[in-house]
Each structure stands twice: as C-alpha cells, then as structure tokens.
Design a protein around this motif. Structure first.
Motif, PDB file in Angstrom:
ATOM      1  N   ASN A 240       5.006   3.003  -4.465  1.00 53.21           N
ATOM      2  CA  ASN A 240       4.612   3.331  -5.826  1.00 53.21           C
ATOM      3  C   ASN A 240       4.283   2.021  -6.552  1.00 53.21           C
ATOM      4  O   ASN A 240       5.141   1.159  -6.701  1.00 53.21           O
ATOM      5  CB  ASN A 240       5.782   4.049  -6.511  1.00 53.21           C
ATOM      6  N   PRO A 241       3.038   1.876  -7.013  1.00 59.09           N
ATOM      7  CA  PRO A 241       2.649   0.591  -7.610  1.00 59.09           C
ATOM      8  C   PRO A 241       3.386   0.279  -8.911  1.00 59.09           C
ATOM      9  O   PRO A 241       3.544  -0.883  -9.274  1.00 59.09           O
ATOM     10  CB  PRO A 241       1.148   0.750  -7.858  1.00 59.09           C
ATOM     11  N   GLU A 242       3.848   1.328  -9.577  1.00 55.76           N
ATOM     12  CA  GLU A 242       4.424   1.123 -10.907  1.00 55.76           C
ATOM     13  C   GLU A 242       5.602   0.150 -10.904  1.00 55.76           C
ATOM     14  O   GLU A 242       5.730  -0.690 -11.796  1.00 55.76           O
ATOM     15  CB  GLU A 242       4.858   2.478 -11.503  1.00 55.76           C
TER      16      GLU A 242
ATOM     17  N   GLN B 287       0.787  -1.226   0.000  1.00 53.35           N
ATOM     18  CA  GLN B 287       0.000   0.000   0.000  1.00 53.35           C
ATOM     19  C   GLN B 287       0.824   1.283   0.000  1.00 53.35           C
ATOM     20  O   GLN B 287       0.433   2.274  -0.586  1.00 53.35           O
ATOM     21  CB  GLN B 287      -0.942  -0.006   1.199  1.00 53.35           C
TER      22      GLN B 287
ATOM     23  N   GLY C 110      -7.605   2.717  -7.587  1.00 49.69           N
ATOM     24  CA  GLY C 110      -6.727   3.873  -7.465  1.00 49.69           C
ATOM     25  C   GLY C 110      -5.568   3.909  -8.446  1.00 49.69           C
ATOM     26  O   GLY C 110      -4.922   4.960  -8.605  1.00 49.69           O
ATOM     27  N   ASP C 111      -5.270   2.785  -9.088  1.00 53.99           N
ATOM     28  CA  ASP C 111      -4.038   2.758  -9.885  1.00 53.99           C
ATOM     29  C   ASP C 111      -4.175   1.982 -11.205  1.00 53.99           C
ATOM     30  O   ASP C 111      -3.174   1.583 -11.792  1.00 53.99           O
ATOM     31  CB  ASP C 111      -2.891   2.182  -9.037  1.00 53.99           C
TER      32      ASP C 111
ATOM     33  N   LYS D  63      -4.948   2.861 -14.196  1.00 57.10           N
ATOM     34  CA  LYS D  63      -4.396   3.443 -15.427  1.00 57.10           C
ATOM     35  C   LYS D  63      -2.890   3.193 -15.521  1.00 57.10           C
ATOM     36  O   LYS D  63      -2.358   2.922 -16.603  1.00 57.10           O
ATOM     37  CB  LYS D  63      -4.690   4.931 -15.484  1.00 57.10           C
ATOM     38  N   ILE D  64      -2.235   3.261 -14.372  1.00 56.72           N
ATOM     39  CA  ILE D  64      -0.795   2.957 -14.339  1.00 56.72           C
ATOM     40  C   ILE D  64      -0.586   1.491 -14.725  1.00 56.72           C
ATOM     41  O   ILE D  64       0.318   1.154 -15.489  1.00 56.72           O
ATOM     42  CB  ILE D  64      -0.217   3.207 -12.922  1.00 56.72           C
ATOM     43  N   ALA D  65      -1.458   0.632 -14.190  1.00 52.77           N
ATOM     44  CA  ALA D  65      -1.336  -0.802 -14.485  1.00 52.77           C
ATOM     45  C   ALA D  65      -1.499  -1.069 -15.982  1.00 52.77           C
ATOM     46  O   ALA D  65      -0.772  -1.885 -16.563  1.00 52.77           O
ATOM     47  CB  ALA D  65      -2.365  -1.588 -13.679  1.00 52.77           C
TER      48      ALA D  65
ATOM     49  N   GLY E 250      -3.743  -3.763 -10.895  1.00 57.35           N
ATOM     50  CA  GLY E 250      -4.428  -2.478 -10.948  1.00 57.35           C
ATOM     51  C   GLY E 250      -5.788  -2.571 -10.285  1.00 57.35           C
ATOM     52  O   GLY E 250      -6.561  -3.489 -10.564  1.00 57.35           O
TER      53      GLY E 250
END
Ligand SMILES: *Cc1c(COP(=O)(O)O)cnc(C)c1O
Length: 227
Positions: free
Chosen positions: A177-179, A174, A203-204, A206-208, A200
């Motif tokens: 940075n998930p990227e 959590q 919350g994330d 689009k990055i995924a 993804g």
C-alpha cells in the motif's frame, strides 16, 4: 473493450489529469497549484513529447541520462522555460552530462554522488536544486537512502557539499500500500523542514496528493503505454 472510441490525445490526457490533481487538492484542503505535474517522457516518442509541449506542459521527468539527451538536446533550445527532472539512478560517470542537461536532480542517494554533483555544479556554474531519494521500503534492489540515515546525509549534502536540497522523493514497493510510504516520506520532510515531496505515479497520485505530494510523476497517464 469492444466499443470503438476516438483516440484520446495527449492534450486531453493532460487536461483531465490537471482536473484530477485539482480535485485531489480540494479534497485534501490544499491550494490548487500546490502540486505540479512532472510528465515522465521516458520511452516515449518525440512526437508525443512535442504534443505535450504544445499543450503547455513544461516539467518533464526522465530516468536515464543518455535517453534524456536524445529526447531533449534539441527541444531544450526551443523551450527555454522547460524544466527537466532526473528521476532515475545516477552513476557518478554520468554526472557531468546530467548537470549540463537537467534542472532538478530527484535521486540524490549517496555521499559519493553528492560530492560529485557538488564538484560538477561548481565547474559548470550551475546550481541545481536536488531531492534526496529515500528507500522507504528498505528494498535491497532499490536506490535511495534508508530513512534512519536521512538526517546525517542531509547534513553532509548541505554542510559538506553545499548542495541545494529542496525535498524528498520515493518510489514505494510495488506490492505494498503506497500510502504508508507516502506518509513516512511526508513525516520525514516535515521533520527536516523540506518543502518538496516528489511522490505518486499514474496509479497512485491522488493518494500521494492526500499525503502532501508537491510533485507527481506521471508517465502512462499522460502519454499512454511505453515502448
Ligand atoms: C517511470 C517512472 C514514473 C512514471 O510511472 P507511470 O506509472 O508510468 O506513471 C514515475 N517515477 C519514476 C521514478 C519512474 O521511473
């Protein structure tokens, strides 16, 4: 916010999520339709689930076998094209029910479970596609196998158990940075020739998608808050 707004419906949520997925695909130079939405229906009411079904959504994710049964036992019969994904940890004593109910197991993460799933699938004559959950953050409390154990585990699942392994899944830590985690998962999938990447959340996602996700698991973005 003080301004009163008209309540947003689930159909509208799904429509705007689909547009965002499409835009994220275009930004990443990926084909529209290369990413599927898994609507995470855990802790949501049957009314909301029915609204999602009515708007055409057919892929749903649940993280507990028991709750999934209460949500889906009856609805399943009404929607033969439904696809239910298990996205939470699976105990071996729930494998029988899980194989009967789900269409995809996203959280395969240990040999004992692989063996139990393979045996049960054979008994029920149901061959479910599986994803291996990778603990990309090496978090003690989190499920998933370590990235450096993936090659041997994949070999075990396919060679020894005959499981149909389609891809990888992760839940990044959590606080991080998930990227970084999405990129690691994508790299592992590429190295092993695995086509599906489940990564993804609301919350994330689009990055995924920029990192190659083929399945995004969205709960609150689709249904609103849980509970
Ligand atoms: C609950 C859950 C999600 C959905 O989370 P949101 O932030 O509500 O989109 C996705 N993946 C897993 C594994 C979950 O348990």
């Amino acid at each position: 916010m003080t301004k009163k707004e008209k309540p947003v419906t689930i159909a509208e949520n799904i429509e705007s999520i689909k547009a965002e997925i499409g835009a994220a695909c275009a930004d990443a130079g990926r084909e529209a339709g290369s990413v599927r939405l898994v609507a995470v229906s855990k802790q949501q009411s049957t009314e909301k689930i029915r609204a999602a079904l009515a708007s055409g959504q057919r892929i749903f994710g649940e993280n507990r076998v028991q709750e999934a049964k209460s949500h889906w036992h009856d609805l399943r019969l009404q929607y033969p094209d439904l696809k239910l994904h298990l996205i939470g940890p699976l105990q071996t004593n729930k494998v029988k029910e899980a194989v009967a109910l789900f269409d995809v197991i996203e959280t395969l993460d240990r040999e004992k479970l692989a063996r139990a799933l393979a045996d049960e699938m054979q008994k029920q004559n149901r061959k479910l596609p599986c994803l291996i959950q990778v603990n990309t953050g090496n978090e003690k409390q989190k499920s998933g196998i370590a990235a450096d154990a993936l090659a041997a585990f994949l070999q075990f699942c396919r060679g020894d158990c005959g499981l149909d392994i389609r891809g990888l899944m992760c839940i990044p830590p959590q606080e991080e940075n998930p990227e970084t985690h999405f990129r690691l998962l994508a790299e592992l999938a590429r190295a092993h020739g695995l086509p599906e990447l489940s990564m993804g959340m609301s919350g994330d996602f689009k990055i995924a998608i920029a990192c190659g996700a083929t399945l995004v698991r969205l709960g609150t973005a689709v249904f609103g808050g849980r509970g």
